[in-house]
Design a protein around this motif. Structure first.
Motif, PDB file in Angstrom:
ATOM      1  N   HIS A 120       0.644  -1.501  -0.217  1.00 29.55           N
ATOM      2  CA  HIS A 120       0.055   0.035   0.038  1.00 29.55           C
ATOM      3  C   HIS A 120       1.333   1.653   0.118  1.00 29.55           C
ATOM      4  CE1 HIS A 120       0.604  -1.138   4.350  1.00 29.55           C
ATOM      5  NE2 HIS A 120       1.234   0.725   4.336  1.00 29.55           N
ATOM      6  N   SER A 121       2.660   1.086   0.055  1.00 28.59           N
ATOM      7  CA  SER A 121       3.040   2.724  -0.127  1.00 28.59           C
ATOM      8  C   SER A 121       3.478   3.217  -2.013  1.00 28.59           C
ATOM      9  CB  SER A 121       4.188   2.318   0.440  1.00 28.59           C
ATOM     10  OG  SER A 121       5.133   0.868  -0.496  1.00 28.59           O
ATOM     11  N   SER A 122       3.164   3.693  -1.527  1.00 27.10           N
ATOM     12  CA  SER A 122       3.600   4.820  -2.732  1.00 27.10           C
ATOM     13  C   SER A 122       4.787   3.801  -4.057  1.00 27.10           C
ATOM     14  CB  SER A 122       4.470   6.070  -3.482  1.00 27.10           C
ATOM     15  OG  SER A 122       6.241   5.562  -2.543  1.00 27.10           O
ATOM     16  N   LYS A 123       4.460   4.437  -5.370  1.00 33.22           N
ATOM     17  CA  LYS A 123       5.122   3.072  -6.260  1.00 33.22           C
ATOM     18  C   LYS A 123       6.763   4.138  -6.247  1.00 33.22           C
ATOM     19  CE  LYS A 123       5.169   2.243 -11.630  1.00 33.22           C
ATOM     20  NZ  LYS A 123       4.099   1.914 -12.342  1.00 33.22           N
TER      21      LYS A 123
ATOM     22  N   ARG B  63       8.656   4.023  -3.466  1.00 31.34           N
ATOM     23  CA  ARG B  63       9.247   3.378  -2.319  1.00 31.34           C
ATOM     24  C   ARG B  63       8.868   1.448  -2.961  1.00 31.34           C
ATOM     25  NH1 ARG B  63       9.552   5.306   2.587  1.00 31.34           N
ATOM     26  NH2 ARG B  63       8.174   7.559   3.558  1.00 31.34           N
TER      27      ARG B  63
END
Length: 446
Positions: free
Chosen positions: A33-36, A38
């Motif tokens: 669910h983290s940013s792309k 990351r």
């Protein structure tokens, strides 16, 4: 979670498989669910460990010899070898992510024991050849900077096993940070030397265009195969398929597809960086030595001694020695990890982490040390080039199984290599085999 036994996928002979590098298996978390950005950064690292093998001290010897004798002509070989490497390393990531196996485990689970034992022996020979190059390179680097004898330098290189244990105790990310830092130092050292060498950039550009002379000239072909062996290295195929599994990327097909994409980006960027370093070594040799009439520079020590008067830079030998030492340290770390993957994967041996490190390191460094001490200062350059040709000859025994596995729908499932990639992979495998046959014919016929 019990990492010792994991349910196998269809298409394999054995019913169960083990986690590769179990002490660091899935130790780097990838948060879905983290940013792309990351998630991309979470996969950054293994490619640079692989890239280390593409710029090790053995590569220096072949690139120095090729650049000093043939100028920029063999840059095309470095480029083609690197493109082959990008394809093959992407297949390693595909094998690991799709099947949960490293290449050694896959060979053990797919082939009869008699075949896998032969492949294990060949893999160990390749790692020993790799370590001979790394031990010699590190020892020469220590000699150039600190005046330490080759014999003592060989003993010092054996201490890297404790460095690996310490870094992995802190976390696998520390191993990657150590490697990347030294790669940065190497890049700076070569950047300074190339600036003062002032190569003819138009000739450099033409050097990346392949010519038929490379195949027709046996001496050029020998060096070309040395560069190929120093670039597309067998142990890197085992290494990459193991360390990719340090990422906890999930078990669903979409998660695996994303993991494969990010792992391929990581290895492609890292190998492009490796190409820059390899090209820099050859360009430096061509601009500093070939252009000034020194066409027989094959020894690392000889190259170091010539750099200062040719470049007019008193610190040139220091930069050369520092870069060589960093290459040697990096390469011994990654070769030791590859040795562990090969021994555990093929032989299914269960040992404590520190015992595994010592045993796998000893298998490689003991013969490397004996050979290095036996040859001394004389003949080390020829030995370095020979190790790279040996690696080239061993390469097909790792490449063909890798291509067979990753193009098998039964073994890869939804992540099987597409037809265009399968065709390209087989073309690369056959090209490597054909070049090796040509080399053997040239050697036999004198």
């Amino acid at each position: 979670m019990d990492l010792s036994r994991i349910k196998a996928d269809n298409g394999w002979r054995n019913d169960a498989r083990e986690a590769s590098l179990s002490d660091v298996y899935q130790s780097v978390k990838v948060t879905s669910h983290s940013s792309k950005l990351r998630r991309v950064l979470a996969f950054a690292g293994p490619g640079y460990l692989v890239a280390v093998g593409y710029m090790d001290p053995g590569n220096w010897a072949t690139s120095l010899a090729g650049g000093s004798k043939f100028g920029y002509a063999l840059l095309s070989v470095a480029l083609l070898s690197n493109l082959m490497a990008i394809v093959l390393q992407s297949l390693c990531a595909r094998l690991a992510i799709a099947s949960g196996r490293d290449l050694a485990q896959a060979c053990r689970d797919a082939f009869p024991r008699s075949v896998s034992v032969v492949l294990w022996a060949l893999a160990e020979i390749a790692i020993i050849a790799t370590d001979i190059a790394e031990v010699i390179g590190t020892a020469i680097g220590l000699n150039l900077i600190f005046g330490i004898s080759l014999e003592l330098g060989v003993l010092v290189t054996s201490l890297d096993v404790f460095l690996i244990l310490y870094l992995q105790k802190l976390g696998f990310r520390w191993v990657e940070a150590f490697i990347i830092t030294l790669l940065g130092v190497i890049a700076v050292c070569f950047g300074v030397q190339i600036f003062f060498a002032d190569p003819v950039w138009s000739e450099v550009a033409f050097g990346f265009v392949p010519t038929t002379e490379i195949v027709r000239n046996p001496e050029m072909l020998y060096l070309a195969l040395g560069i190929l062996g120093a670039t597309v290295m067998p142990h890197n195929l085992y290494l990459h398929s193991g360390i990719v599994q340090t990422r906890d990327f999930g078990k669903t097909v979409p998660e695996k597809r994303e993991a494969l994409k990010f792992a391929t980006i990581d290895s492609t960027v890292a190998l492009t960086f490796a190409l820059m370093i390899n090209a820099a070594i050859l360009i430096l040799a061509a601009a500093a030595f070939n252009a000034n009439g020194h066409t027989d520079v094959v020894e690392l020590g000889q190259a170091n001694a010539l750099l200062s008067p040719i470049l007019g830079l008193a610190l040139a030998p220091v930069f050369f020695g520092i870069a060589l030492l960093c290459c040697g340290l990096n390469s011994t770390v990654t070769a030791t990890l590859a040795g562990q993957i090969v021994m555990e994967g093929f032989l299914h041996i269960k040992l404590k982490p520190w015992v595994r490190r010592v045993v796998t390191r000893a298998i490689a460094i003991v013969p490397a040390g004996i050979v290095t001490i036996w040859y001394g200062d004389a003949g080390t350059s020829e030995l370095l080039i020979l190790t790279q040709v040996v690696l080239s000859l061993q390469l097909s025994f790792a490449v063909f199984p890798l291509v067979m596995f990753t193009t098998s729908k039964a073994k890869m499932g939804a992540l099987v290599a597409p037809r265009w990639l399968a065709a390209l992979a087989y073309l690369i495998a056959l090209a490597i085999a054909a070049l090796n046959v040509k080399l053997l014919v040239d050697v036999v016929t004198g």
